[in-house]
Scaffold this active site. Sequence first.
Site, PDB file in Angstrom:
ATOM      1  CE  LYS A 201      -3.595   2.384   2.573  1.00 50.40           C
ATOM      2  NZ  LYS A 201      -4.591   2.292   3.629  1.00 50.40           N
ATOM      3  CE  LYS A 255      -6.094   1.887  -0.542  1.00 46.86           C
ATOM      4  NZ  LYS A 255      -6.298   2.103   0.843  1.00 46.86           N
TER       5      LYS A 255
HETATM    6  C1  PBG Z   1      -7.458   3.494   5.521  1.00 41.72           C
HETATM    7  C2  PBG Z   1      -7.774   3.219   4.100  1.00 41.72           C
HETATM    8  C3  PBG Z   1      -7.574   4.088   3.041  1.00 41.72           C
HETATM    9  C4  PBG Z   1      -8.137   3.489   1.936  1.00 41.72           C
HETATM   10  C5  PBG Z   1      -8.632   2.250   2.316  1.00 41.72           C
HETATM   11  N1  PBG Z   1      -8.397   2.089   3.667  1.00 41.72           N
HETATM   12  C6  PBG Z   1      -7.032   5.465   3.009  1.00 41.72           C
HETATM   13  C7  PBG Z   1      -5.715   5.789   3.557  1.00 41.72           C
HETATM   14  O1  PBG Z   1      -4.867   4.922   3.759  1.00 41.72           O
HETATM   15  O2  PBG Z   1      -5.521   6.964   3.821  1.00 41.72           O
HETATM   16  C8  PBG Z   1      -8.183   4.144   0.586  1.00 41.72           C
HETATM   17  C9  PBG Z   1      -9.267   3.744  -0.299  1.00 41.72           C
HETATM   18  C10 PBG Z   1      -9.548   4.689  -1.403  1.00 41.72           C
HETATM   19  O3  PBG Z   1      -8.889   5.734  -1.607  1.00 41.72           O
HETATM   20  O4  PBG Z   1     -10.505   4.397  -2.141  1.00 41.72           O
HETATM   21  N2  PBG Z   1      -6.585   2.732   6.173  1.00 41.72           N
END
Ligand code: PBG
Length: 335
Positions: A201, A255
């Site tokens: 991520k 992601k």
């Molecule tokens: C939070 C989380 C995020 C997303 C999924 N879980 C945002 C972040 O890490 O700030 C992002 C999903 C999206 O942008 O559609 N842990």
Amino acid sequence: MMPMARYPNFRARRLRRNAGIRRLVSEHVLSVSDLIWPIFVQEGDNVSTAVSSMPGIDVVTLNLAIEKAALAAELGIPLISLFPQVDNSKKTRQCEEAWNPENLANRAVREIKRQVPTIPVMLDVALDPYNSDGHDGLYRDGEILNDETLDCLTKQALSHAEAGADVLGPSDMMDGRIGRIRQALESEQHFSVSILSYSAKYASAFYGPFRDAIGSSGMLKGNKSTYQMDFGNSDEALRMVQRDLDEGADAVMIKPGMPYLDVIRRVKDEFKVPTFAYQVSGEYAMIKAAADNGWIDQDTAILESLTAFKRAGCDGILTYFAPVAAGLLASASSV
Ligand code: PBG
């Protein structure tokens, strides 16, 4: 590469000449079975609040989330993922609401399981929806506390498993979380709860609209770069995936999605495990904004972008377009 016949023995266009032949030779095909639908949930009854940076997406109260769950089941979407928009009054620096058995996410899973038992449900494991500092981990004196956060994540994961979540998606990027969560699940007899780890991520600008939707953007102190990955790295993604699999992840996620198709391909080639990607909020917003302006064709852009994930090696995709894509796929197959 095999030696290739040359023109005119080889005319590539022969196999593109009509839809039937194109379908016959297509290498990667998107189906409804590839889709995971993220749904935003809020407190209250019968309220649907538009997310301004994600046209077409609403944050809905539980009764409406149940309708969406029923729609997912009807469309054949194999998994929904719930994201709670927690009232600011419940956000604290200790994030205790994250493991409250009666928190919004836990109530939502229980109720959906009761009313739409056929739809599997995933919940994120991370503290940001519950954190008055807006971070995925505990924040003290400008630092994210890794090991203290693990205690919180473990409690949160157990509360979600007890509420009936089928899949847990640790999205926090703390070190050691998968091992701790897996160990806790095993010791509490939650043997069949899957972990779909947000393994690779990245710290990304493309999460902006999501943070608007769950109401964490205004709260966030600084950025997430000390725990989310640097977007210049891809060897590191392999290391993250290896680590998470060793610690007990059943499936892994990359992601954001579209800017990271190369990472997906490397992960799939290297590990050959169930591999997912998240077409995140900013990706949704870009496609939607361009389509709403008449600059691109929405339906084709949706199917093209999702098929690209399959081509890159994904087994499935988290996408806000899931119900729309499912509808498009159903009407295409009935032609
Ligand atoms: C939070 C989380 C995020 C997303 C999924 N879980 C945002 C972040 O890490 O700030 C992002 C999903 C999206 O942008 O559609 N842990």
